[in-house]
Scaffold this motif. Sequence first.
Motif, short mmCIF file in Angstrom:
data_model
loop_
_atom_site.label_atom_id
_atom_site.label_comp_id
_atom_site.label_asym_id
_atom_site.label_seq_id
_atom_site.Cartn_x
_atom_site.Cartn_y
_atom_site.Cartn_z
N ARG A 1 0.81 -1.22 0.00
CA ARG A 1 0.00 0.00 0.00
C ARG A 1 0.84 1.27 0.00
O ARG A 1 0.52 2.24 -0.66
CB ARG A 1 -0.93 -0.01 1.21
CG ARG A 1 -1.79 1.24 1.35
CD ARG A 1 -2.75 1.12 2.52
NE ARG A 1 -3.73 0.07 2.25
CZ ARG A 1 -4.51 -0.47 3.19
NH1 ARG A 1 -4.38 -0.10 4.45
NH2 ARG A 1 -5.38 -1.40 2.85
N GLY A 2 1.90 1.30 0.77
CA GLY A 2 2.70 2.51 0.93
C GLY A 2 2.44 3.17 2.27
O GLY A 2 1.49 2.82 3.00
N ALA A 3 3.27 4.12 2.63
CA ALA A 3 3.13 4.84 3.90
C ALA A 3 1.98 5.84 3.81
O ALA A 3 1.71 6.40 2.76
CB ALA A 3 4.42 5.56 4.24
N ASP A 4 1.32 6.07 4.94
CA ASP A 4 0.23 7.05 4.98
C ASP A 4 0.75 8.47 4.78
O ASP A 4 0.07 9.32 4.19
CB ASP A 4 -0.51 6.97 6.33
CG ASP A 4 -1.12 5.60 6.55
OD1 ASP A 4 -2.10 5.28 5.85
OD2 ASP A 4 -0.61 4.85 7.41
N GLY A 5 1.93 8.73 5.28
CA GLY A 5 2.55 10.04 5.09
C GLY A 5 4.05 9.87 4.90
O GLY A 5 4.67 9.00 5.54
N CYS A 6 4.64 10.68 4.02
CA CYS A 6 6.07 10.62 3.74
C CYS A 6 6.66 12.01 3.94
O CYS A 6 6.15 12.99 3.38
CB CYS A 6 6.33 10.14 2.32
SG CYS A 6 5.87 8.42 2.02
N ILE A 7 7.72 12.09 4.73
CA ILE A 7 8.34 13.38 5.07
C ILE A 7 9.72 13.48 4.43
O ILE A 7 10.58 12.62 4.67
CB ILE A 7 8.44 13.54 6.59
CG1 ILE A 7 7.05 13.59 7.22
CG2 ILE A 7 9.24 14.78 6.96
CD1 ILE A 7 7.04 13.54 8.74
#
Length: 389
Positions: A252-258
């Motif tokens: 799915r991937g990360a919910d948020g990427c910084i």
Amino acid sequence: MQALTFQGKGKVTCEEVPDPKIENAGDVVIKVTSCAICGSDLHIYDGVMPHMHHGDVLGHETMGEVVEVGADVTKLRVGDRVVVPFTIACGECFFCKRGLFSGCERSNPDREVAKKYWKNSPAGLFGYSHMLGGYAGGQAEYLRVPYADVGPIKVPGGMTDDQALFLSDIFPTGYMAAEHCDIRQGDTIAVWGCGPVGQMAIRSAFLLGAERVFAIDCVPERLTMAAEAGAECINFRDCDVVDVILQRTGGRGADGCIDAVGTEPSAMTSVDAMIDQVKVLTYIGTDRPVVLRQAIHACRNWGVVSVVGVYGGYIDKFPFGSAMNRGITIKTGQTPVQRYLPLLLDHIVEGRFDPTFVITHKGKLEDGPDLYRAFRDKLGGCVKVVLQP
């Protein structure tokens, strides 16, 4: 007074410079008790930031004691201990009234220079070029602080400099980076760059309810510090970061990427990173956005990419098709520090957040040139430098 000054690419010196004075009725002058070297200062040190003049006083993470007060200042008195936000804001313009202090329309006297690059101007910043105001910075014995009723926040009695200093920049910046991700309980957040801002973002993400945080870097000391906070560490030299994040999130991937790295990623070994480097060295490009590309590709559909790493110009090979078709929101900006100060000060006072963990090196101003090199080259486990004039 003594101050750290820019003398060209790769050269910072400790010099005698004139003491600051009250120039406007809204100014104060503080005696600096603590200041820090920021990752953003390294963009200046490496010669990336334009419109720096030889002899400019550096630094934008500063606190100290008020020693002079302008006639119109009402909130501060001589003797007050204060932390100074790196963003300079008037408090009265369109943006300041909306709490967007880093967009202040009045505090940058070099607005026309900034407009040539960005078509509009952000707020003035301390110690950050003659494109952003030409203000003397706070890596010095004294600092003039304009709009003093808007910027500085008083430090409560009993709070140490080490606890308070990072309210000037890296704690609000890391917190904003996490806040931009609209974190819900149980979310997964990925943070590129485990320098000081990245470390603050990791802990802020957990504070805001994240269940998992991936920390991406290659420096052992930084990864160890991130692991101590509970992050799952990924050394980008050992793997394809995007593939690893997708695997660990069930595709799915990360919910948020910084993106806490910005324009100068260090030691990236991917093909696109090397192409970015060639473009910059040959003046074909201005920035190296490999981290931003990875963050977009590793983000889940309808997730958020939060960018607090500094970029200066145009970026190539930006995967906007991926962002648009998958509904990704991109949030960015210089931090409106004043907006966050009451909340984050309370987090420290109440014991929910202790920012002192990030300090690895201390020194005096005269140690500054050597500590700039140690910080830039990551020598001796250097993660964060605090200077005490």
